[in-house]
Design an enzyme around this catalytic site. Structure first.
Site, mmCIF file in Angstrom:
data_model
loop_
_atom_site.group_PDB
_atom_site.id
_atom_site.type_symbol
_atom_site.label_atom_id
_atom_site.label_comp_id
_atom_site.label_asym_id
_atom_site.label_seq_id
_atom_site.Cartn_x
_atom_site.Cartn_y
_atom_site.Cartn_z
ATOM 1 N N CYS A 75 0.882 -1.169 0.000
ATOM 2 C CA CYS A 75 0.000 0.000 0.000
ATOM 3 C C CYS A 75 0.915 1.213 0.000
ATOM 4 O O CYS A 75 1.516 1.537 1.021
ATOM 5 C CB CYS A 75 -0.911 0.013 1.226
ATOM 6 S SG CYS A 75 -1.874 1.544 1.369
ATOM 7 N N CYS A 101 -0.764 4.499 2.191
ATOM 8 C CA CYS A 101 -0.803 4.449 3.663
ATOM 9 C C CYS A 101 -0.247 3.093 4.056
ATOM 10 O O CYS A 101 0.930 2.849 3.830
ATOM 11 C CB CYS A 101 -2.184 4.772 4.230
ATOM 12 S SG CYS A 101 -3.589 3.978 3.461
ATOM 13 N N SER A 102 -1.065 2.210 4.588
ATOM 14 C CA SER A 102 -0.557 0.870 4.915
ATOM 15 C C SER A 102 -1.696 -0.133 4.941
ATOM 16 O O SER A 102 -1.753 -0.982 5.823
ATOM 17 C CB SER A 102 0.152 0.886 6.272
ATOM 18 O OG SER A 102 1.218 1.782 6.259
ATOM 19 N N CYS A 103 -2.602 -0.049 3.971
ATOM 20 C CA CYS A 103 -3.757 -0.940 3.942
ATOM 21 C C CYS A 103 -3.278 -2.396 3.935
ATOM 22 O O CYS A 103 -2.353 -2.752 3.200
ATOM 23 C CB CYS A 103 -4.605 -0.670 2.712
ATOM 24 S SG CYS A 103 -5.327 0.982 2.739
#
Lengths: 215, 218
Positions: free
Chosen positions: A115, A118-120
């Site tokens: 991701c 962000c950090s999905c």
């Protein structure tokens, strides 16, 4: 006019940056006590979430899904067709995930999930993401030089293998279905699950090792 | 917003820390922060996209160096201040100097187990207009973004790709971050890395989930 009417989000961040202590543990403590006093938090609920994500939800949930897909071809077909619906068949294999897409590794294809914005990550199936997944090095490089990133993880991917990178830009969560290693034909799901690594379901691990499992 | 968060394809960040210990949380405070964010009451307009946009506006140096869950909490702190739920002094001191929030009784521990059985938060929505693209459509991404929140990364803007799956109509993040819920068709599109970064000898594909208004017919 109240304080919040004329401050930009950037202004608020700068003010927080100037006044908050640098130690994250102190910040967390202050936030928790404020939220409790504001009537916005029950600390017992925090305990329950921590317990759930420390003990119940984590890579073993994903491993159970993969092991079932390896042993049940019809389930595997349903999983690849509609991951969201298929994982509901496994009681306790993971918590609710609204939109799940499972992508399959084969002899000719390798998949890698990132991701960049962000950090999905499929928390409900793999637990909280590793730090490296959230850091700039992985997020910047996984789309541009994924083979070099894989080398750092010890995965040498021959050029003839198609590499597909999935940048999780929407609410769809991606889970890699790794390949079942040879020599595991007579294994049951539980034993199979014991050799399935977290990284193999992100795509930073490829060849699973039968010797790593529990007999 | 062309912020520091938009990291795809940027260079100079070094190697990946592949030796990180595999564990859910690396410290007590990480676990606590994670639990707080899951458990706390949130105002109805603190959508996931508004939360993301708020985090994207953290000072760039902090964004790159402050721990991840610490940034989650700072984003919620900023939302609380922005919504008038708390002021900066209260956040810093960890004590309320004003009234309780009007967000109702906080969720109890039973809500954690209840969430397991309940349907997860859905982002797909009914949509009665035609979808502009189908599997196999050649598309070109918009060359520019805007100053708000968007899920069209800089590295893919202005590039040609191919729709490989039609996902359905999903809440449009650019609007959701501004408090407006509107659904739009969303597609998974494949891009050749050799088009995105020519001359680097790349042969992989990069896939992104992209909303219809990020795309034009190519």
């Amino acid at each position: 006019m109240s304080e919040h009417d004329h401050k930009s989000v950037g202004d608020i961040h700068h003010e927080l940056h100037s006044h908050l202590p640098p130690d994250p543990a102190l910040r967390v403590k202050a936030m928790e006590s404020l939220l409790i006093e504001k009537g916005m938090l029950d600390p017992a609920t925090v305990d329950a979430w921590v317990e759930a994500y420390s003990e119940k939800i984590g890579p073993k949930c994903g491993a159970a899904i993969v092991a079932k897909a390896w042993t049940d071809p019809e389930f595997k077909a349903r999983l690849l067709e509609n991951g969201t619906e298929a994982v509901k068949e496994l009681d306790g294999a993971g918590w609710a995930v609204a939109h799940l897409r499972v992508i399959e590794n084969t002899d000719d294809v390798h998949n890698l999930v990132v991701c960049t914005l962000c950090s999905c990550y499929p928390h409900a199936i793999l637990g909280p993401p590793p730090n490296w997944y959230k850091m700039a090095a992985y997020r910047s490089r996984a789309v541009r030089e994924p083979r070099a990133v894989l080398e750092e993880f010890g995965v040498h991917l021959p050029d003839k293998i198609d590499l597909r990178v999935w940048d999780s830009t929407s609410e769809l969560r991606y889970l890699v279905l790794p390949q079942r290693p040879a020599g595991t034909d007579d294994w049951d799901e539980e034993r199979l699950a014991s050799i399935i690594t977290r990284n193999s379901m992100i795509g930073t691990h490829r060849d699973l090792d039968p010797a790593a499992g529990s007999a | 917003m062309d912020g520091i968060h938009d990291l795809g394809g940027r260079q100079g960040f070094g190697k990946v820390d592949v030796d990180e210990k595999e564990e859910a949380f690396h410290s007590d405070w990480e676990a606590r922060a994670y639990g707080i964010v899951r458990a706390m009451s949130k105002a109805p307009d603190w959508t996931l996209d508004k939360f993301r946009f708020t985090r994207e506006q953290i000072d760039p140096a902090d964004y790159l160096t402050r721990p991840y869950y610490d940034q989650w909490l700072q984003a919620y702190a900023a939302l609380m201040v922005g919504s008038g739920v708390a002021n900066v002094d209260e956040i810093v001191n960890g004590h309320s100097a004003g009234p309780s929030s009007d967000l109702g009784t906080p969720r109890g521990p039973d809500s954690v187990v209840a969430e397991k059985g309940a349907a997860a938060v859905q982002f797909e929505r009914p949509y009665d207009k035609p979808f502009q693209f189908e599997v196999g459509s050649r598309v070109q991404t918009k060359p520019h973004a805007h100053k708000g929140h968007t899920r069209l990364p800089a590295y893919v803007r202005g590039h040609m790709g191919e729709v490989i799956e039609v996902r359905g109509a999903f809440i449009f993040p650019d609007d959701s971050a501004q408090g407006v819920e509107r659904a739009e068709p969303m597609y998974t599109a494949a891009f050749k890395a050799s088009d995105l970064w020519p001359g680097e000898g790349l042969n992989h594909l990069v896939h992104l989930d992209l909303w219809e208004s990020y795309l034009e017919p190519a």
